[in-house]
Design a protein around this motif. Structure first.
Motif, short mmCIF file in Angstrom:
data_model
loop_
_atom_site.label_atom_id
_atom_site.label_comp_id
_atom_site.label_asym_id
_atom_site.label_seq_id
_atom_site.Cartn_x
_atom_site.Cartn_y
_atom_site.Cartn_z
N LEU A 1 1.81 -48.20 14.02
CA LEU A 1 2.33 -47.90 15.34
C LEU A 1 1.21 -47.64 16.36
O LEU A 1 1.44 -47.74 17.56
N GLU B 1 4.52 -50.60 19.45
CA GLU B 1 5.82 -50.23 18.90
C GLU B 1 6.34 -51.26 17.92
O GLU B 1 5.94 -52.43 17.94
N ARG C 1 10.05 -52.03 15.18
CA ARG C 1 11.35 -51.65 14.61
C ARG C 1 11.16 -51.36 13.13
O ARG C 1 10.16 -51.76 12.53
N VAL D 1 6.46 -39.46 16.17
CA VAL D 1 6.99 -40.78 16.48
C VAL D 1 8.24 -40.60 17.33
O VAL D 1 8.99 -39.65 17.15
N GLY E 1 11.60 -42.85 19.25
CA GLY E 1 12.36 -44.10 19.25
C GLY E 1 12.84 -44.45 20.64
O GLY E 1 13.20 -43.57 21.42
N ARG E 2 12.82 -45.75 20.93
CA ARG E 2 13.32 -46.26 22.20
C ARG E 2 14.44 -47.25 21.90
O ARG E 2 14.20 -48.37 21.45
N PHE F 1 13.08 -49.23 18.84
CA PHE F 1 11.66 -49.52 18.76
C PHE F 1 10.91 -48.20 18.69
O PHE F 1 11.07 -47.34 19.57
N TYR F 2 10.10 -48.04 17.65
CA TYR F 2 9.37 -46.80 17.43
C TYR F 2 7.94 -46.93 17.92
O TYR F 2 7.34 -47.99 17.83
N SER F 3 7.42 -45.80 18.42
CA SER F 3 6.04 -45.75 18.89
C SER F 3 5.51 -44.34 18.61
O SER F 3 6.27 -43.42 18.31
#
Length: 125
Positions: A39, A43, A45, A73, A75-76, A83-85
């Protein structure tokens, strides 16, 4: 492999040492560290992480949930996907400092009798 995301949190949060221990514990698992390192490049998934890391979806999801619960972390959501970042940008600084420290210590950490990777012994902790 089931992960109890509550294990990411320190038993006591009264001191900065407890918080630091919880932070390092959250990064002490190889799978979670691999997810964080991935990450750091942008980002992704869960499906992307599964494909790139070669792990089961349930394993990746459990570790992402742990990292999310620890605040590392985020999530968006986008439609039906998330989508994780990395949440705090300072985490990149910590990873960079860790790489510098590992370079400076050479093989000392991997030879550690308690946590090393080159000993062949089972890791405890």
């Amino acid at each position: 492999m089931a992960i109890d995301s509550d294990k990411c949190l320190a038993a006591g949060t009264g001191s900065s040492l407890d918080a630091a221990a919880a932070l390092f514990h959250s990064l002490s698992d190889g799978t979670r560290l691999a997810i964080v390192r991935r990450l750091a490049n942008g980002e992704a998934r869960v499906a992307d992480l599964v494909s790139e890391l070669g792990l089961a979806q349930s394993t990746v999801s459990a570790h992402v949930a742990c990292l999310r619960d620890c605040g590392l972390v985020q999530g968006r959501p986008e439609g039906r996907q998330v989508f994780y970042s990395l949440a705090p940008p300072e985490l990149l600084d910590l990873l960079s400092a860790a790489e510098t420290l590992l370079a400076a210590t050479g093989s000392a950490v991997s030879l550690c009798p308690n946590y090393g990777t080159d000993t062949g012994a089972e890791v405890t902790g």
